[in-house]
Every structure is written in structure tokens, then in C-alpha cells.
Design an enzyme around this catalytic site. Sequence first.
Site, PDB file in Angstrom:
ATOM      1  N   ARG A 313      68.420  43.520  47.594  1.00 50.16           N
ATOM      2  CA  ARG A 313      67.600  43.402  48.794  1.00 50.16           C
ATOM      3  C   ARG A 313      66.400  44.319  48.647  1.00 50.16           C
ATOM      4  NH1 ARG A 313      69.522  39.450  49.419  1.00 50.16           N
ATOM      5  NH2 ARG A 313      70.609  38.471  51.168  1.00 50.16           N
ATOM      6  N   GLU A 342      59.918  39.283  53.601  1.00 47.17           N
ATOM      7  CA  GLU A 342      59.822  38.040  52.827  1.00 47.17           C
ATOM      8  C   GLU A 342      59.316  36.902  53.697  1.00 47.17           C
ATOM      9  OE1 GLU A 342      63.531  37.307  50.816  1.00 47.17           O
ATOM     10  OE2 GLU A 342      63.340  39.105  49.618  1.00 47.17           O
ATOM     11  N   HIS A 361      62.626  35.376  45.594  1.00 46.73           N
ATOM     12  CA  HIS A 361      64.028  35.352  46.038  1.00 46.73           C
ATOM     13  C   HIS A 361      64.756  34.114  45.487  1.00 46.73           C
ATOM     14  CE1 HIS A 361      66.853  36.923  49.411  1.00 46.73           C
ATOM     15  NE2 HIS A 361      67.566  36.398  48.428  1.00 46.73           N
TER      16      HIS A 361
HETATM   17  N1  LIG Z   1      68.650  37.634  45.134  1.00 49.14           N
HETATM   18  C1  LIG Z   1      69.541  36.783  45.555  1.00 49.14           C
HETATM   19  O1  LIG Z   1      69.274  35.607  45.723  1.00 49.14           O
HETATM   20  C2  LIG Z   1      70.935  37.247  45.831  1.00 49.14           C
HETATM   21  C3  LIG Z   1      71.145  38.516  46.299  1.00 49.14           C
HETATM   22  N2  LIG Z   1      72.409  38.949  46.564  1.00 49.14           N
HETATM   23  C4  LIG Z   1      72.553  40.322  47.031  1.00 49.14           C
HETATM   24  O2  LIG Z   1      73.181  41.083  45.999  1.00 49.14           O
HETATM   25  C5  LIG Z   1      73.922  42.143  46.577  1.00 49.14           C
HETATM   26  C6  LIG Z   1      75.310  42.184  45.984  1.00 49.14           C
HETATM   27  O3  LIG Z   1      76.015  41.010  46.301  1.00 49.14           O
HETATM   28  P1  LIG Z   1      77.564  40.899  45.916  1.00 49.14           P
HETATM   29  O4  LIG Z   1      77.786  41.476  44.577  1.00 49.14           O
HETATM   30  O5  LIG Z   1      77.969  39.504  46.174  1.00 49.14           O
HETATM   31  O6  LIG Z   1      78.208  41.867  47.032  1.00 49.14           O
HETATM   32  P2  LIG Z   1      79.527  42.750  46.900  1.00 49.14           P
HETATM   33  O7  LIG Z   1      79.896  43.159  48.282  1.00 49.14           O
HETATM   34  O8  LIG Z   1      80.539  42.031  46.063  1.00 49.14           O
HETATM   35  O9  LIG Z   1      79.040  44.039  46.073  1.00 49.14           O
HETATM   36  C7  LIG Z   1      78.276  45.070  46.607  1.00 49.14           C
HETATM   37  C8  LIG Z   1      78.772  46.382  45.992  1.00 49.14           C
HETATM   38  O10 LIG Z   1      77.887  47.422  46.381  1.00 49.14           O
HETATM   39  C9  LIG Z   1      78.686  48.582  46.581  1.00 49.14           C
HETATM   40  N3  LIG Z   1      77.992  49.589  47.367  1.00 49.14           N
HETATM   41  C10 LIG Z   1      77.946  49.751  48.727  1.00 49.14           C
HETATM   42  N4  LIG Z   1      77.212  50.832  49.022  1.00 49.14           N
HETATM   43  C11 LIG Z   1      76.792  51.360  47.837  1.00 49.14           C
HETATM   44  C12 LIG Z   1      76.005  52.496  47.496  1.00 49.14           C
HETATM   45  N5  LIG Z   1      75.494  53.293  48.438  1.00 49.14           N
HETATM   46  N6  LIG Z   1      75.780  52.746  46.178  1.00 49.14           N
HETATM   47  C13 LIG Z   1      76.284  51.943  45.223  1.00 49.14           C
HETATM   48  N7  LIG Z   1      77.043  50.855  45.497  1.00 49.14           N
HETATM   49  C14 LIG Z   1      77.286  50.574  46.783  1.00 49.14           C
HETATM   50  C15 LIG Z   1      79.951  48.072  47.242  1.00 49.14           C
HETATM   51  O11 LIG Z   1      81.029  48.984  47.068  1.00 49.14           O
HETATM   52  C16 LIG Z   1      80.179  46.789  46.478  1.00 49.14           C
HETATM   53  O12 LIG Z   1      81.039  46.986  45.373  1.00 49.14           O
HETATM   54  C17 LIG Z   1      73.864  41.908  48.100  1.00 49.14           C
HETATM   55  O13 LIG Z   1      72.803  42.697  48.613  1.00 49.14           O
HETATM   56  C18 LIG Z   1      73.488  40.465  48.223  1.00 49.14           C
HETATM   57  O14 LIG Z   1      72.873  40.196  49.437  1.00 49.14           O
HETATM   58  C19 LIG Z   1      73.517  38.179  46.337  1.00 49.14           C
HETATM   59  C20 LIG Z   1      73.357  36.889  45.893  1.00 49.14           C
HETATM   60  C21 LIG Z   1      72.050  36.313  45.632  1.00 49.14           C
HETATM   61  O1  LIG Z   2      73.228  35.227  49.057  1.00 46.14           O
HETATM   62  C1  LIG Z   2      72.354  36.105  49.157  1.00 46.14           C
HETATM   63  O2  LIG Z   2      72.561  37.270  49.559  1.00 46.14           O
HETATM   64  C2  LIG Z   2      70.984  35.777  48.784  1.00 46.14           C
HETATM   65  O3  LIG Z   2      70.152  36.656  48.766  1.00 46.14           O
HETATM   66  C3  LIG Z   2      70.627  34.386  48.522  1.00 46.14           C
HETATM   67  O4  LIG Z   2      69.660  34.045  49.487  1.00 46.14           O
HETATM   68  P1  LIG Z   2      69.194  32.522  49.692  1.00 46.14           P
HETATM   69  O5  LIG Z   2      70.412  31.789  50.175  1.00 46.14           O
HETATM   70  O6  LIG Z   2      68.742  32.028  48.376  1.00 46.14           O
HETATM   71  O7  LIG Z   2      68.121  32.590  50.713  1.00 46.14           O
END
Ligand SMILES: NC(=O)C1=CN([C@@H]2O[C@H](COP(=O)(O)OP(=O)(O)OC[C@H]3O[C@@H](n4cnc5c(N)ncnc54)[C@H](O)[C@@H]3O)[C@@H](O)[C@H]2O)C=CC1
Ligand SMILES: O=C(O)C(=O)COP(=O)(O)O
Length: 626
Positions: A313, A342, A361
Site C-alpha cells: 500500500r 490513487e 496498481h
Molecule cells: N498491489 C496489489 O495489487 C496487491 C496488494 N496487496 C497488499 O499486499 C499486502 C499483503 O497482503 P497479504 O500477504 O495477502 O496479507 P497477509 O495478511 O497475508 O500478510 C501481511 C503480513 O504483514 C505482517 N505485518 C503486520 N504488521 C507488520 C509490521 N509492522 N511490520 C512487518 N510486518 C507486518 C503481518 O504479520 C502479516 O504476516 C496487503 O497490504 C495487501 O493489501 C495484496 C494483493 C494485491
Molecule cells: O487485493 C489487494 O489488496 C489489492 O491491492 C488488489 O487491488 P485491486 O483489486 O486490483 O484493486
Amino acid sequence: MATFAVNATARAIPHGSVTGNDTSSRLLLSPSSSSISFVSSRSPTSFLGLRLAEPLAAKVPALCRRSHASGLRVVASASASDRPTVLVAEKLGEAGLALLREFANVECSYKLTPEELRAKVAHCDALIVRSGTKVTRKVFEESKGRLKVVGRAGVGIDNVDLQAATEYGCLVVNAPTANTIAAAEHGIALLAAMARNVAQADASMKSGKWQRNKYVGVSMVGKTLAIMGFGKVGSEVARRAKGLGMHVIAHDPYAPADKARAVGVELVSFDEAISNADFISLHMPLTPDTSKLFNDETFSKMKKGVRIINVARGGVIDEDALVRALDNGTVAQAALDVFATEPPPEDHKLVMHENVTATPHLGASTVEAQEGVAVEIAEAVIGALRGELASTAVNAPMVPSEVVISELSPYVTLAEKLGRIAVQLVSGGSGIQAVKVVYSSARDPGDLDSRILRAMITKGIVEPISSVFVNIVNADYTAKQRGLRISEERIPHDSSPAAPLDSIQIHLTNVDSKFASALSKSGDIIVEGKVKDGLPHLTLVGSFSVDVSLEGNVILCRNVDQPGNIGEVGKILGEDNVNINFMSVCRNAQRKLAIMAIGVDEEPSKETLNKIGSIPSVEESVFLKL
Ligand SMILES: NC(=O)C1=CN([C@@H]2O[C@H](COP(=O)(O)OP(=O)(O)OC[C@H]3O[C@@H](n4cnc5c(N)ncnc54)[C@H](O)[C@@H]3O)[C@@H](O)[C@H]2O)C=CC1
Ligand SMILES: O=C(O)C(=O)COP(=O)(O)O
């Protein structure tokens, strides 16, 4: 006139309508939306030679076959017109839409202004969004209670006002797993593209240049990659980076160390991660704790020439600080998929920076992930509309008053607060795996349904460290997803069975603590609480008995037992206008060590806490936000 939406695909859908044997019934064909509506002026009885009796839905498979025989391929069906209405506000994969259309009237309206969205939700039972739609408090206000579920077709729910959703009794569900691989692959794509200047070189060639010397890159093999946030996406990025020959370390205060070890990754402290890395990849959620975590101070601790990838994010980076770090060479390059706002403004300094590779994104945007996410969210939304318990629910639905368990209610509050205290006593890097809950009660074991207490303990432990909202519905699922093993034990207590419980103890096993006195002799963090006069109290920390009402926040101090300590702490708090609501001192022997537990109404400033920590007789102190 009843309209039955039927989702259909056909190689070429002709415009217009086809009239069936029953002249009162027609199929309306719309090539633009690939949709077919079944329209009848009276209660439909037959169509295309097929006798229709109520319920229509039961007849639809046959209707589809007949339609197919007529040259159309109908792939999904509908039931009656009083079905729920689902507003899909951002592009969703066809497979998910087809599922939704079987169950509900589906309106796909993209790029709505906030005003248009608010106007539409008043007529919708469910809303499905991705990251581009802000589901604000006003949306819930305008829906006037009709909106029963918001489906986030993806992971991050930072664009949905969960508090407002909960207040308005609206369930929020997400699709937490289907885009993990896509996001991880995008992280790797950005890592490689940045290291080899792919985007910059491509732009240069397209402007007619051939600049081989300008775009000499850096190799990835043998370089150290720090993964910040070792969750679903972070661990998949780690696996892939190891395949590229990188040395991978990770920082995640809450990830189990054995999960990291299984991937051959060492969990390290925040400072160790950022100061040793050649590449840093961000994979944590945006929470109050992670907001602008990467700022002037943290950039200054990084290796000069570090490269940063952000597919998490935008808000976890202070964007102005990143511009400064890029300009002064602390950060050599950045690859960014996400931005604080965004879409970012056209002249955004990071997007325009020559050392930044930017994508709009796209992390979750693969054909496969979008189909998976669409099905995952459609199933969750349909389940929620049917009133089923949703395993991916991220907020607490309003509990109807008749279900409020008055007897357990102070223990519910106690359980959540003890969970919050326990997790805040953990020091970074050690990870939480096993949680033991010990209930002491004078009642028969069968008399206590501890599910809600366990859920609230999970909520207390998980919420301060993630963006996940935990409730009775999703607590066990959340704990399992995070590798938290929660075991419960009942011990009989010799007292009156009038109260359901005497005490609740939480043991976090095999963790380090930022407040050493919270560790028992066996090395577990132990906190215990009781309900006194209807209010939750903290009654044990490690092996020290304390007594502090958990109405506000709490400061714990271990100090040498000598005169003047209480006065000095009180004076420092008073100078910061922080009101003490409760205080207790426990010592193990006269003039030796004592634990001071101080309940405070306000949150003291960092300086105030530092001043308390630097009182000569105070050996350690910690502030716990409840
Ligand atoms: N760019 C995109 O399109 C996408 C972005 N994302 C984003 O990626 C991130 C991760 O997603 P997931 O792996 O599915 O979530 P998740 O919940 O599986 O992993 C997040 C991890 O961050 C850790 N965490 C929490 N606070 C922390 C801190 N202060 N320092 C270090 N680690 C910390 C948690 O313990 C957890 O293991 C989220 O922000 C999600 O919104 C996810 C999918 C697509
Ligand atoms: O799943 C997430 O956290 C994402 O950031 C993906 O976002 P989107 O569904 O591609 O707008």
C-alpha cells in the site's frame, strides 16, 4: 411485468427479442452486455415450448438447453424478481458475475462518482468493489440499512470504513487468497524490471534512442532482499527470489519463525532488515502502525543505493521522504505499484522520477487472479446474503440485542483487552505461534461456551498487528490463517458458581518480551485478568500480581522498591496532563523489586514515556494501548 436476468454468452448475440411459443414471453437479447432477459407480462408458464411452473429457477437448466438449441449458449440462470440486488462497482471476472446472476439481480456500474454510488446503494443488498472505490461512512448512511454485505474482491480492505459497516450492521467480506500469487509475481516483475532498467530503456528506445551505456543494470544473484511483512504475498515473493539466487531475510513481528525457516528465510528485526538489504520489498498491510513506516529516519538507516519495491500500500511510505532519498542517492531506485492517493496526480514526483518504475496498481491484475477473486468474492457475497457464516468476514455484524450474552459480556471485554495486552508485550522478531488460554471457573465444564471469549482473545491479539477485523464469525479462521495455535484449558476454581469465571489467563509461549517481567519462569508471557464489580481488571503480569482496572490505557514499570517512585511517575504524567485512573504496586520483597501498574485515561506522549523510562530506579517500562 417480471424480468428474469439470464446470463448468456453466444458467439454473436443478435439484437432484439425472440418470442417463444407462449406469446406473452420473450427473451430480450443484448449483444453489448451479453445478457438475455426473460420478460413476461404475466406469471410465466411456458417459454420456447417449455412449460414453466414456479419456481422458475428449477426450470432454468432446461430453458438454457432449449435456448442453446435455438442457437444461444445460456450459461447461468435466474430466479424470481424479488431476488436481492448486487451492485458491482468495479470490473469483476465473468465467472464471478455468472455465479452472482444465478442468485441475484446484478447491476454492473463502473466509475461511479461518490454521489452516484451513494444514490445507488439505497437500492442494493450487496456491493462489490476492488481497491478503487471508497466505501465511506456516507455510503452506509445512504443505504439506510439495506446494504447487507460489502464484498471486497481482493485483500486490502483499507478502502472500506469497517467501523461504519459494523455500526450499520453490514458484513464486509474479502477474497484473501486468490490474488496472492499475482501480487507476488508482480513484485518479482518489478524487482527484475527495476534492476535491469527495463521500463526506462523501453521508453528510450521508443523515443528513437539506443542507449546501451546508460542502462547498465545491477545483478540480483547473491544480493540481500529484505521482505517486510512475511504473510501470504511476502512468503511467495521470498520463494521466488530464492530461485533467483538472492539471499532473503524478512521482518515480520507476528509471523511464525518456523514458517520462515521452512522457506529458508531468517526473520530479523526491522533495523537489521533495512540496514543489511540491497533490495527491500514491502508486503505489510496499511495499519496505523505501518502508516509512513518508511520515512526520513528509516531511509537514513538503509544501505546507500538500496532499491525498494512496494506492491503493498502506498501509505506505508512517506512519499515526500522517498523523493528526498531518491534525490540524495540513499535509495538508488524504487519500483512502485501503489500510491498514497490513487490514481496519483499527473505530475506526481515519484511517478515522474527517472529512477522510479511505476505501475498503476496492477499487482492483482492477471486474468487468472481476477477470475479467482471474482469467484471467491461471489461465493462469499452469496453466502452472506443467504445468512451463512462467512469464513472471510472481516468485520463484526451487529449482534441483535436478544443475543447479547449479558452474563459473559464483561468477560468478553476482558478477553479482548488481555489479548491486546499480551500481543503488545511481545518484542519484534520472535513471532507468535502458540497461545494457551486458561479459564478458571467454579462452574461445570459444560456450562461455559468459550467460543466468544476465544474469538475476542484472537481479536485482541490479531487486530493491533494487522488490518483484519476479527469477530465470532472469522476468529478461528483468522487464527488458522496466521498460524496461531490457540489451546484452551479449564481449571476448577473453588468459589461460588454465580459468576461464570474467576479469571482468564493468556500464555504466549516461546516469545521474547519487550517487558522482561512479563515472562514467567518457563519463559512464557503470562497475563491474567478478572472481572471486579463488572469491570475488567489486569491481575497478573508474568509472576507479579497487579491490580489495575482496564478502563483506559496501562503503563507497566519495574522499579527498585524505594520511596518516591509513585510520586515521581505521577508528577511526570501530571505535567503531560495525563490522568491516572488506577494504580497498583506489587513487590516480591521489601525494598527489592516492584511492579507498578498504572491505568491512564489519555495516551502519554513519547517524551513523557521516555522520562518515566529514564527515572533511575525504573528498570523497564512499557505503555499498553487498549
Ligand atoms: N498491489 C496489489 O495489487 C496487491 C496488494 N496487496 C497488499 O499486499 C499486502 C499483503 O497482503 P497479504 O500477504 O495477502 O496479507 P497477509 O495478511 O497475508 O500478510 C501481511 C503480513 O504483514 C505482517 N505485518 C503486520 N504488521 C507488520 C509490521 N509492522 N511490520 C512487518 N510486518 C507486518 C503481518 O504479520 C502479516 O504476516 C496487503 O497490504 C495487501 O493489501 C495484496 C494483493 C494485491
Ligand atoms: O487485493 C489487494 O489488496 C489489492 O491491492 C488488489 O487491488 P485491486 O483489486 O486490483 O484493486
